[in-house]
Motif scaffolding. Structure first.
Motif, PDB file in Angstrom:
ATOM      1  N   UNK A 256       0.826  -1.202   0.000  1.00  0.00           N
ATOM      2  CA  UNK A 256       0.000   0.000   0.000  1.00  0.00           C
ATOM      3  C   UNK A 256       0.861   1.252   0.000  1.00  0.00           C
ATOM      4  N   UNK A 257       0.452   2.265  -0.758  1.00  0.00           N
ATOM      5  CA  UNK A 257       1.219   3.502  -0.871  1.00  0.00           C
ATOM      6  C   UNK A 257       0.627   4.641  -0.046  1.00  0.00           C
ATOM      7  N   UNK A 258      -0.285   4.348   0.846  1.00  0.00           N
ATOM      8  CA  UNK A 258      -0.927   5.394   1.640  1.00  0.00           C
ATOM      9  C   UNK A 258       0.102   6.158   2.465  1.00  0.00           C
ATOM     10  N   UNK A 259      -0.142   7.453   2.600  1.00  0.00           N
ATOM     11  CA  UNK A 259       0.797   8.294   3.331  1.00  0.00           C
ATOM     12  C   UNK A 259       0.564   8.251   4.843  1.00  0.00           C
ATOM     13  N   UNK A 260      -0.554   7.735   5.299  1.00  0.00           N
ATOM     14  CA  UNK A 260      -0.819   7.548   6.730  1.00  0.00           C
ATOM     15  C   UNK A 260      -1.463   6.177   6.936  1.00  0.00           C
ATOM     16  N   UNK A 261      -1.193   5.589   8.080  1.00  0.00           N
ATOM     17  CA  UNK A 261      -1.625   4.211   8.351  1.00  0.00           C
ATOM     18  C   UNK A 261      -3.142   4.039   8.335  1.00  0.00           C
ATOM     19  N   UNK A 262      -3.876   5.048   8.743  1.00  0.00           N
ATOM     20  CA  UNK A 262      -5.334   4.888   8.814  1.00  0.00           C
ATOM     21  C   UNK A 262      -5.976   4.741   7.435  1.00  0.00           C
ATOM     22  N   UNK A 263      -5.231   5.054   6.377  1.00  0.00           N
ATOM     23  CA  UNK A 263      -5.770   4.926   5.018  1.00  0.00           C
ATOM     24  C   UNK A 263      -5.195   3.724   4.272  1.00  0.00           C
ATOM     25  N   UNK A 264      -4.533   2.831   5.004  1.00  0.00           N
ATOM     26  CA  UNK A 264      -3.924   1.646   4.383  1.00  0.00           C
ATOM     27  C   UNK A 264      -4.940   0.661   3.809  1.00  0.00           C
ATOM     28  N   UNK A 265      -6.124   0.601   4.387  1.00  0.00           N
ATOM     29  CA  UNK A 265      -7.128  -0.348   3.893  1.00  0.00           C
ATOM     30  C   UNK A 265      -8.290   0.411   3.256  1.00  0.00           C
ATOM     31  N   UNK A 266      -9.182  -0.343   2.627  1.00  0.00           N
ATOM     32  CA  UNK A 266     -10.327   0.284   1.953  1.00  0.00           C
ATOM     33  C   UNK A 266     -11.258   0.998   2.928  1.00  0.00           C
ATOM     34  N   UNK A 267     -11.327   0.485   4.151  1.00  0.00           N
ATOM     35  CA  UNK A 267     -12.192   1.075   5.175  1.00  0.00           C
ATOM     36  C   UNK A 267     -11.317   1.666   6.276  1.00  0.00           C
ATOM     37  N   UNK A 268     -11.507   2.936   6.548  1.00  0.00           N
ATOM     38  CA  UNK A 268     -10.752   3.601   7.604  1.00  0.00           C
ATOM     39  C   UNK A 268     -11.396   3.241   8.947  1.00  0.00           C
ATOM     40  N   UNK A 269     -10.673   2.472   9.750  1.00  0.00           N
ATOM     41  CA  UNK A 269     -11.213   2.023  11.038  1.00  0.00           C
ATOM     42  C   UNK A 269     -10.679   2.836  12.214  1.00  0.00           C
ATOM     43  N   UNK A 270     -10.025   3.937  11.943  1.00  0.00           N
ATOM     44  CA  UNK A 270      -9.471   4.767  13.011  1.00  0.00           C
ATOM     45  C   UNK A 270     -10.611   5.300  13.890  1.00  0.00           C
TER      46      UNK A 270
END
Length: 92
Positions: free
Chosen positions: A36-50
């Motif tokens: 994954x190329x997301x710049x923050x961990x909370x956007x690593x998956x399709x659903x933001x579970x933060x």
């Protein structure tokens, strides 16, 4: 897993691209090799579970940045890189 390369066994075996270079974008290569190329961990998956996403003042910035990066990298193919490299004159 990404099916971008095919392998051949035996004499003169090896790997080759499964598609032509103009059909493979840099984004797909980077995701296949780096994940994954997301710049923050909370956007690593399709659903933001933060649990703090509803109160996050900067989430929209990172979502936008991710989209810009994805769009940019999807606009560059392996053929673009090859063509760019061939346009340079190397002095040895």
């Amino acid at each position: 897993k990404s099916q971008m390369v095919q392998s051949n066994r035996g004499f003169q075996g090896g790997y080759k691209l499964s598609k032509s270079p103009d059909q493979i974008c840099v984004y797909d290569v980077l995701v296949a090799t780096e994940g994954n190329l997301s710049c923050v961990a909370c956007l690593d998956s399709d659903v933001n579970t933060c649990p703090r996403k509803e109160d996050c003042a900067t989430l929209y910035i990172y979502e936008g940045l991710n989209q810009v990066i994805k769009t940019y990298l999807k606009g560059i193919t392996l053929q673009d890189i090859l063509s760019h490299e061939q346009s340079f004159d190397y002095i040895i």
